[in-house]
Enzyme design. Structure first.
Site, short mmCIF file in Angstrom:
data_model
loop_
_atom_site.label_atom_id
_atom_site.label_comp_id
_atom_site.label_asym_id
_atom_site.label_seq_id
_atom_site.Cartn_x
_atom_site.Cartn_y
_atom_site.Cartn_z
N ILE A 92 0.85 -1.20 0.00
CA ILE A 92 0.00 0.00 0.00
C ILE A 92 0.88 1.24 0.00
O ILE A 92 1.75 1.39 0.86
CB ILE A 92 -0.90 0.02 1.26
CG1 ILE A 92 -1.71 -1.27 1.36
CG2 ILE A 92 -1.81 1.25 1.24
CD1 ILE A 92 -2.28 -1.52 2.75
N CYS A 93 0.64 2.13 -0.94
CA CYS A 93 1.33 3.42 -0.99
C CYS A 93 0.45 4.43 -0.24
O CYS A 93 -0.51 4.96 -0.78
CB CYS A 93 1.54 3.85 -2.44
SG CYS A 93 2.28 5.49 -2.60
#
Length: 153
Positions: A92-93
């Site tokens: 996840i960014c």
């Protein structure tokens, strides 16, 4: 020492009270937990889907952010959500999960709520640019350098 005390308190709270759409799946110890999240708004991308997050904690928690990724499950079905900031390997960014955006006041519940909100507001059924390269590189989320300036999602 501080990590185990803090995680013990968080776990006790999570076992009794969580916001809608967030559920504890397992927390066999204080190093790795699994949480399920659902998007409660009628977002057609995520309608009737539940997603699983894996939290990994170090002894430096909460000074250091936990490693948080989406993981798949077959029974029950838990896919990796399609999102321009979520790689197909579950990474996840999200600035909150990086050293620059992390604050020790955050906790498992607030992380789940932030990710739930990130999914709720998404309108793009796509992966991030460079998804295939990231998956091939086999880098963990702590070793990646993200650009958090994409405000279009």
């Amino acid at each position: 020492m501080f990590a185990s005390k803090r995680l013990g308190k968080e776990l006790a709270k999570i076992q009794t009270c969580l916001p809608p759409g967030i559920a504890l799946v397992s927390a066999p110890d204080l190093s790795e937990w699994l949480m399920d999240i659902e998007v409660l708004d009628p977002n057609p991308i995520y309608l009737n889907l539940t997603f699983r997050l894996r939290f990994r904690f170090t002894n430096n928690y909460p000074i250091e952010a936990p490693e948080v990724v989406f993981v798949t499950s077959i029974d029950p079905a838990r896919p990796i959500p399609m999102h321009p900031h979520i790689y197909s390997n579950g990474i996840i960014c999200l600035d909150l999960l990086g050293s620059a955006g992390w604050s020790p006041v955050q906790n498992v519940e607030s992380i789940c709520m932030s990710i739930q909100s990130m999914l709720t507001g998404n309108t793009k059924d796509e992966r991030p640019v460079g998804d295939e390269e990231v998956v091939r590189s086999r880098q963990g989320p702590k070793n990646m350098r993200f650009n958090y300036d994409d405000l279009t999602v």
